[in-house]
Design an enzyme around this catalytic site. Structure first.
Site, short mmCIF file in Angstrom:
data_model
loop_
_atom_site.label_atom_id
_atom_site.label_comp_id
_atom_site.label_asym_id
_atom_site.label_seq_id
_atom_site.Cartn_x
_atom_site.Cartn_y
_atom_site.Cartn_z
CB SER A 682 -0.97 0.00 1.18
OG SER A 682 -0.27 0.25 2.35
CE LYS A 725 -3.38 1.65 5.08
NZ LYS A 725 -3.30 1.07 3.73
#
Ligand code: ADP
Length: 792
Positions: A682, A725
């Site tokens: 990611s 996140k």
């Protein structure tokens, strides 16, 4: 002439139950008056009397019919007059005589005829019979217990030459009944008499033989009992000598009673009894004995049949969940649905999936489990699977190991005290596996309703039924849970709390709890602004565990202050008080706009602890086009860096990158906090931005964070952990976040606070990311650039 001959007469001595055989001596007690007259008479006259045995001994004045007709004539040898008036008389019998009549009043006269011994008709037979009688009588005397004949007496009898005398003498000595002896006395024929004697002897020998056999068997049995008794006594003595012997036996008895009272399944009871027998025979205090003893204690302590009664009352459950936890509406709903299925489907419902709560530490997974137990009125146990790498930790060690114990599951059941607790398996994602066996497969058996009816623990050796246990599993992340386990679970995610939520939790749940524990309940209260400052400057976490600790610290400080100088009313804690209570803040809120920087980009990472801001640094130095990566990076992240680099080479023009950078420049990629391992795809877009910035000199905006995987052609692919996140981005003061377009649906359930505080941009291509993140070159850099390029 013969007709007128007077029949011979002799005084009669009736015998109550004695048979006197011819040619033997006998001692007779005489008490009846008539009998005494008979003796006197015999003494004064010729001395002979007639001895006849009564048919019934109790008759005192026998008539002719009361007497047995065959008797003997006898001479009185001695009379001993006893002081009580009775006579002790010794008589010596002559030959047989038959009683024919009686006369007289007090003294009875017996009319009789002599019965001489007859002729032997069959000498052969008689010889054979005599031989047999002799031998049989020898055996008879030898095996008779109460007949005392010495060897000479025996030999004298066996040596009798007259077969008739032999038969009579044997009868005299044998311990036969009156009837039996009378029968022989009455038998005149020699052959028949010997046969009778032989029959009786043979019968008795058989009896003796049988007696002997029985006696032998009885003795054998007695010997065995005796032996065991003796050995047991000896053991007791030894144990006593060594000390503690009696205590040991007393202890065995206590254990035996406990085993009897315990509600065991049959198989377990048998096992327990067998082990107890073994224990009893062991040396008390020896290592083996204590192993068995510990084992028995385990069997006794485990709840085999003990269960609590279930209550599934959904409104009440909702109340309890709300009472213990702030927010978490979705989670609570899911738990209620789960319980509803359990209630409706009964046993079948218990075969449904296992509840799995996933989220960072301190978000209330454990306390939710506890609340579920409370609402169902079940007991609650928790074990941690973190770091469990050995199957034996789940299933126990065999008893042959020194210090062996049951595995964590059975230990948990013992603590639970009932066979149907709510059983929380913490941190399944931290299960490891190595050569010592796979704990995950053991766990799979624990959780599988088809198999856990008879769970096998190596230590217990007997199966344990786990089918009534309500298992709840928790994890920080789904990514490391073994697939087969994950397939059995119903996953409920808890992403973490926003500062506002934390303040609410602190105010309504944590502070009341810790202040009560510290004894300052109602004496101190924290202003909302103070709480917010604690959340922002004293903790940095997804959950509220650290916050709870800080609050507890505050409560303790006030407890002490209160003891030293009590105050009235409620003390109000203001933000400015925190330094004196908790020391200097650990985290400075750097919400202030940070300056753009070259060669740095902010990514977003997702770890088991929740989300985090991840700073990537890249430095370009003259060299040969090498790529160096540091900061404890995993191989997937390294590959992301390679992909980003190749992509940029293909687009060198567009981003003002030196076209030959792959030959003349070395790149060093570093992600700080090297101790924390980092991996995953990611960071792809972030790496691309940092590398592009380092090579081009264009600064990167620092109010921006990003996450997304890239492909060689520059596509941005979706990533996991969006909620965590975004929360991290929000907490660290970022104002804009770039995310893959395909993650759009994940944004639906964001807390409003976050949604309002963040600008979220969804992107499909790295171009969009680079354009958004890179600022134009600063004028001074641009001016220097031709030289930079030329020099390169
Ligand atoms: P986890 O098991 O997820 O690591 P815990 O259940 O141990 O977290 O929670 C840590 C502490 O925070 C506990 O005291 C718990 O009661 C409290 N807590 C967590 N979430 C909440 C919430 N939503 N409302 C009230 N208290 C909470």
């Amino acid at each position: 002439m013969r007709l007128f001959q007077r029949k011979p007469k002799r005084p009669l001595l009736p015998l109550r139950s004695l048979v006197v055989m011819p040619h033997t001596q006998a001692e007779v007690d005489v008490g009846r008056a008539g009998s005494k007259l008979a003796i006197e008479r015999a003494l004064s006259a010729e001395g002979q009397i007639f001895l006849a045995t009564q048919k019934r001994p109790e008759v005192d004045f026998p008539g002719l019919d009361d007497l047995h007709p065959m008797g003997v004539l006898a001479e009185v040898r001695r009379v001993n007059r006893l002081p009580d008036g009775t006579f002790q008389v010794v008589v010596e019998a002559m030959g047989r005589a038959r009683l024919l009549g009686l006369s007289g009043q007090d003294l009875l006269w017996a009319e009789y005829e002599d019965v001489p011994e007859p002729e032997i008709k069959d000498p052969e037979l008689v010889r054979a019979l005599v031989e047999k009688v002799r031998r049989a009588f020898g055996q008879y005397v030898a095996s008779h217990k109460s007949l005392r004949l010495d060897r000479y007496q025996l030999e004298a009898i066996q040596g009798l030459a007259d077969p008739a005398r032999l038969a009579d003498m044997v009868t005299h000595h044998a311990t036969w009944t009156t009837e039996e002896k009378l029968a022989i006395l009455s038998e005149v024929a020699i052959e028949a008499r010997l046969e009778r004697v032989l029959t009786l002897l043979a019968r008795d020998l058989d009896r003796f033989d049988l007696d002997r056999k029985i006696a032998a068997r009885v003795k054998e049995q007695m010997d065995k009992n005796q032996r065991e008794y003796y050995l047991r006594e000896q053991m007791k003595a030894i144990q006593k000598e060594l000390g503690g012997g009696e205590d040991h036996l007393a202890e065995v008895e206590v254990l035996r009673e406990r085993i009897q009272k315990k509600d065991f399944p049959d198989e377990v009871r048998e096992k327990a009894e067998r082990e107890l027998d073994r224990y009893q025979r062991m040396q008390p205090g020896s290592p083996e004995a204590s192993v068995v003893r510990t084992y028995l204690e385990w069997l006794l302590d485990l709840p085999w049949r003990e269960a609590t009664e279930d209550v599934i009352d959904l409104p009440r459950t909702r109340e309890i969940l709300d009472e213990d936890h702030y927010g978490l509406d979705e989670v609570k709903e899911r738990i209620l649905e789960f319980l509803a299925v359990r209630k409706l489907a009964g046993d079948e419902g218990a075969k449904g999936p296992i509840l799995c709560l996933v989220g960072p530490p301190g978000v209330g997974k454990t306390s939710l489990g506890r609340s579920v137990a409370r609402s169902m009125q079940r007991n609650f146990v928790r074990i941690s699977l973190g770091g469990v790498r050995d199957e034996a930790e789940i299933r126990g060690h065999r008893r042959t190991y020194v210090g062996a114990l049951p595995g964590k599951i059975i230990q948990g059941m013992k603590r639970a005290g009932s066979n149907n607790p709510v059983f929380l398996l913490d941190e399944v994602d931290k299960l490891a596996s190595d050569w010592r066996g796979d704990p995950a497969s053991a766990l799979l058996e624990v959780l599988d309703p088809e198999q856990n009816k008879a769970f096998q623990d190596h230590y217990l050796e007997v199966p344990y039924d786990l089918s009534r246990v309500f298992f709840i599993v928790t994890a920080n992340t789904l990514s490391t849970i073994p697939r087969p386990l994950l397939d059995r679970m119903e996953v409920i995610e808890i992403p973490g709390y926003t500062p506002l939520e934390k303040v609410k939790i602190a105010r309504h749940f944590l502070w009341p709890k810790v202040s009560r524990r510290a004894g300052v309940e109602g004496k101190v209260q924290l202003e909302e602004t103070a709480l917010r400052r604690m959340v922002d400057e004293y903790t940095r976490e997804a959950g509220v565990r650290g916050l709870e600790r800080q609050l507890a610290k505050v409560a303790r400080k006030f407890a002490r202050r209160y003891l030293e100088a009590p105050w009235e009313g409620v003390y109000d804690v203001k933000p400015g008080d925190l330094e004196s209570l908790l020391g200097a803040p650990k985290y400075r809120p750097d919400r202030a706009e940070k300056d753009p920087q070259v060669g740095v980009a902010q990514g977003l990472a997702w770890t088991g602890d929740g989300g985090a801001l991840l700073t990537i640094e890249v430095l370009a130095v003259p060299g040969k086009g090498r790529l160096k990566l540091t900061g404890n990076l995993g191989s997937v992240m390294k590959e992301s860096a390679e992909a980003a680099l190749t992509y940029l080479r293909a687009r060198a023009d567009r981003y003002d990158l030196p076209p030959d950078f792959h030959e003349k420049w070395d790149l060093h990629v570093h992600i700080p906090e090297g101790a924390v391992p980092k991996d995953g795809p990611s960071a792809g877009v972030t790496l691309a931005v940092a590398i592009a910035s380092a090579l081009s000199g264009r600064p990167v905006r620092m109010d921006l964070a990003m996450s997304g995987e890239i492909t060689l052609r520059g596509k941005v692919l979706p990533v996991g952990g969006i909620k965590e996140k975004l929360l991290a981005a929000f907490l660290s003061g970022v104002s804009r976040v770039l995310l893959p377009k395909e993650n759009g649906p994940d944004l639906a359930e964001l807390p409003p606070e976050v949604r309002e505080g963040l600008e979220i941009v969804l992107v499909e291509d790295v171009i969009e990311v680079l354009d958004a993140a890179l600022l134009p070159l600063a004028p001074e850099v641009r001016d220097a650039r031709p030289a930079w390029r030329a020099g390169a």
